[in-house]
Write a protein that holds these residues in place. Sequence first.
Motif, PDB file in Angstrom:
ATOM      1  N   ILE A   1     -16.527  35.020 -57.186  1.00 35.90           N
ATOM      2  CA  ILE A   1     -16.201  33.631 -56.829  1.00 35.90           C
ATOM      3  C   ILE A   1     -16.369  32.707 -58.039  1.00 35.90           C
ATOM      4  O   ILE A   1     -15.541  31.841 -58.303  1.00 35.90           O
ATOM      5  CB  ILE A   1     -17.080  33.167 -55.645  1.00 35.90           C
ATOM      6  CG1 ILE A   1     -16.597  33.861 -54.365  1.00 35.90           C
ATOM      7  CG2 ILE A   1     -17.031  31.645 -55.479  1.00 35.90           C
ATOM      8  CD1 ILE A   1     -17.529  33.713 -53.175  1.00 35.90           C
ATOM      9  N   SER A   2     -17.430  32.942 -58.812  1.00 38.68           N
ATOM     10  CA  SER A   2     -17.659  32.093 -59.989  1.00 38.68           C
ATOM     11  C   SER A   2     -16.533  32.261 -61.005  1.00 38.68           C
ATOM     12  O   SER A   2     -16.279  31.396 -61.836  1.00 38.68           O
ATOM     13  CB  SER A   2     -19.006  32.423 -60.640  1.00 38.68           C
ATOM     14  OG  SER A   2     -18.918  33.624 -61.383  1.00 38.68           O
ATOM     15  N   GLN A   3     -15.828  33.384 -60.923  1.00 38.20           N
ATOM     16  CA  GLN A   3     -14.695  33.626 -61.840  1.00 38.20           C
ATOM     17  C   GLN A   3     -13.364  33.308 -61.168  1.00 38.20           C
ATOM     18  O   GLN A   3     -12.311  33.759 -61.604  1.00 38.20           O
ATOM     19  CB  GLN A   3     -14.715  35.084 -62.301  1.00 38.20           C
ATOM     20  CG  GLN A   3     -15.954  35.433 -63.099  1.00 38.20           C
ATOM     21  CD  GLN A   3     -16.085  36.933 -63.317  1.00 38.20           C
ATOM     22  OE1 GLN A   3     -15.627  37.733 -62.505  1.00 38.20           O
ATOM     23  NE2 GLN A   3     -16.714  37.310 -64.410  1.00 38.20           N
ATOM     24  N   LYS A   4     -13.457  32.577 -60.077  1.00 36.31           N
ATOM     25  CA  LYS A   4     -12.263  32.121 -59.343  1.00 36.31           C
ATOM     26  C   LYS A   4     -11.435  33.274 -58.777  1.00 36.31           C
ATOM     27  O   LYS A   4     -10.222  33.259 -58.752  1.00 36.31           O
ATOM     28  CB  LYS A   4     -11.347  31.255 -60.247  1.00 36.31           C
ATOM     29  CG  LYS A   4     -12.048  30.110 -60.961  1.00 36.31           C
ATOM     30  CD  LYS A   4     -12.121  28.891 -60.078  1.00 36.31           C
ATOM     31  CE  LYS A   4     -12.684  27.674 -60.794  1.00 36.31           C
ATOM     32  NZ  LYS A   4     -14.160  27.708 -60.973  1.00 36.31           N
ATOM     33  N   LYS A   5     -12.142  34.347 -58.375  1.00 40.29           N
ATOM     34  CA  LYS A   5     -11.450  35.475 -57.758  1.00 40.29           C
ATOM     35  C   LYS A   5     -11.880  35.572 -56.293  1.00 40.29           C
ATOM     36  O   LYS A   5     -12.905  35.028 -55.919  1.00 40.29           O
ATOM     37  CB  LYS A   5     -11.822  36.777 -58.474  1.00 40.29           C
ATOM     38  CG  LYS A   5     -11.345  36.808 -59.916  1.00 40.29           C
ATOM     39  CD  LYS A   5     -11.972  37.975 -60.645  1.00 40.29           C
ATOM     40  CE  LYS A   5     -11.649  37.915 -62.140  1.00 40.29           C
ATOM     41  NZ  LYS A   5     -12.574  38.737 -62.908  1.00 40.29           N
ATOM     42  N   THR A   6     -11.084  36.283 -55.510  1.00 41.51           N
ATOM     43  CA  THR A   6     -11.437  36.453 -54.100  1.00 41.51           C
ATOM     44  C   THR A   6     -12.187  37.762 -53.912  1.00 41.51           C
ATOM     45  O   THR A   6     -11.650  38.829 -54.224  1.00 41.51           O
ATOM     46  CB  THR A   6     -10.156  36.487 -53.231  1.00 41.51           C
ATOM     47  OG1 THR A   6      -9.389  35.338 -53.559  1.00 41.51           O
ATOM     48  CG2 THR A   6     -10.505  36.472 -51.751  1.00 41.51           C
ATOM     49  N   PRO A   7     -13.431  37.700 -53.417  1.00 41.49           N
ATOM     50  CA  PRO A   7     -14.189  38.937 -53.211  1.00 41.49           C
ATOM     51  C   PRO A   7     -13.411  39.917 -52.342  1.00 41.49           C
ATOM     52  O   PRO A   7     -12.813  39.527 -51.346  1.00 41.49           O
ATOM     53  CB  PRO A   7     -15.436  38.462 -52.454  1.00 41.49           C
ATOM     54  CG  PRO A   7     -15.585  37.038 -52.827  1.00 41.49           C
ATOM     55  CD  PRO A   7     -14.208  36.514 -53.016  1.00 41.49           C
ATOM     56  N   GLY A   8     -13.412  41.180 -52.775  1.00 41.31           N
ATOM     57  CA  GLY A   8     -12.759  42.193 -51.961  1.00 41.31           C
ATOM     58  C   GLY A   8     -11.319  42.453 -52.354  1.00 41.31           C
ATOM     59  O   GLY A   8     -10.746  43.478 -52.027  1.00 41.31           O
ATOM     60  N   SER A   9     -10.706  41.514 -53.075  1.00 38.20           N
ATOM     61  CA  SER A   9      -9.323  41.753 -53.503  1.00 38.20           C
ATOM     62  C   SER A   9      -9.368  42.635 -54.746  1.00 38.20           C
ATOM     63  O   SER A   9     -10.351  42.643 -55.461  1.00 38.20           O
ATOM     64  CB  SER A   9      -8.625  40.440 -53.827  1.00 38.20           C
ATOM     65  OG  SER A   9      -9.216  39.870 -54.979  1.00 38.20           O
ATOM     66  N   GLU A  10      -8.290  43.349 -55.008  1.00 37.91           N
ATOM     67  CA  GLU A  10      -8.257  44.260 -56.157  1.00 37.91           C
ATOM     68  C   GLU A  10      -8.639  43.536 -57.450  1.00 37.91           C
ATOM     69  O   GLU A  10      -9.328  44.061 -58.291  1.00 37.91           O
ATOM     70  CB  GLU A  10      -6.850  44.861 -56.312  1.00 37.91           C
ATOM     71  CG  GLU A  10      -6.575  45.991 -55.340  1.00 37.91           C
ATOM     72  CD  GLU A  10      -7.508  47.178 -55.512  1.00 37.91           C
ATOM     73  OE1 GLU A  10      -7.769  47.575 -56.655  1.00 37.91           O
ATOM     74  OE2 GLU A  10      -7.993  47.709 -54.498  1.00 37.91           O
ATOM     75  N   SER A  11      -8.160  42.281 -57.547  1.00 37.63           N
ATOM     76  CA  SER A  11      -8.369  41.564 -58.811  1.00 37.63           C
ATOM     77  C   SER A  11      -9.814  41.122 -58.992  1.00 37.63           C
ATOM     78  O   SER A  11     -10.215  40.726 -60.060  1.00 37.63           O
ATOM     79  CB  SER A  11      -7.472  40.331 -58.851  1.00 37.63           C
ATOM     80  OG  SER A  11      -7.912  39.428 -57.825  1.00 37.63           O
ATOM     81  N   SER A  12     -10.607  41.203 -57.905  1.00 37.36           N
ATOM     82  CA  SER A  12     -11.963  40.683 -58.052  1.00 37.36           C
ATOM     83  C   SER A  12     -12.865  41.640 -58.823  1.00 37.36           C
ATOM     84  O   SER A  12     -13.876  41.273 -59.346  1.00 37.36           O
ATOM     85  CB  SER A  12     -12.588  40.382 -56.686  1.00 37.36           C
ATOM     86  OG  SER A  12     -12.960  41.594 -56.062  1.00 37.36           O
TER      87      SER A  12
END
Length: 312
Positions: A81-92
């Motif tokens: 989240i702190s890196q502006k990603k969605t937890p659980g998504s591949e990109s996270s």
Amino acid sequence: METRKTFIGLVDNALAASNSLHRDQLLFSYKGILYPRILYSPEVFKALESFEARRDDVILAGYPKSGTNWLSQILNDLIAISQKKTPGSESSVNAEEQEEFPYLEIGDSEKYERMSKLPSPRFMVTNLCPEKLPKSLFQNNAKILLLIRNPKDVATSYYHFSNGVATVPSYETWDDFFTDFMAKKTAWGCYLEYLSEWNKYADKENIMTITYEEVKENPALSVKNIATFFGIPLTEEQLQLVVERSSFQSMKKNSDKTHGSFGNVLFRKGGVSDWKNHFTEDQSKKMDKAFEEHIAGTKLGKKLKYDLYCKA
């Protein structure tokens, strides 16, 4: 998902290698504490001393079986989240960031050199007591989340764990295990001494202590407090997502993907007070006495709410 493969691969290899060792070859002693031979080595402990911590490292410290896998999930999601990603998504899961096995003291002696090239924030977990950790952690004021759990449940969980994995000796009976656990003959040393060592650091502002029981009781508030401590702003929606993903049911369901064959052993009950199904009255008194001697009345001792969780 390269990172998870590395993680699962390392665990599977360790379990396979342990199967070929005799029970009394499984542990070795380093500076007075026993460790699983397949996962730890004197060379790595030596190399660890020169590890250079960063101020923005995210560090989770906890004795085995006090809930470190659970809190790791929460912290990994907060970092995403702190890196502006969605937890659980591949990109996270950024493969680059998690290439290293998250346990600071497990790996090979070149690991710390590689870690110095990883982008911040780096996430790491440790089962070690503060004296065995690199000085830089405290000198550079890296933030440490210290997780503690009532000693009777730690012992109970550890007993089932030792019978489920090949890296530590297994036990025919709970009584045999309890005797060894209290006599400091199990891996990672005496839990009450571990607490007492960490208690010396409990007042430092870069250390936040949280108990397994309070996270269980109020997950949302706990996640919020952890996020605040690490300076990670959360929306209500993000908070709910982290809480949901770190529920025992959710983690158990995904354990094949996250922890491979090890998942079944790690996620057993995830409850509070299972000790009542194992401890005899005499064993209970022994633990109470040891608790009194080591940690009762200290900051961490009070935080554990021993009377509430450890008195029948």
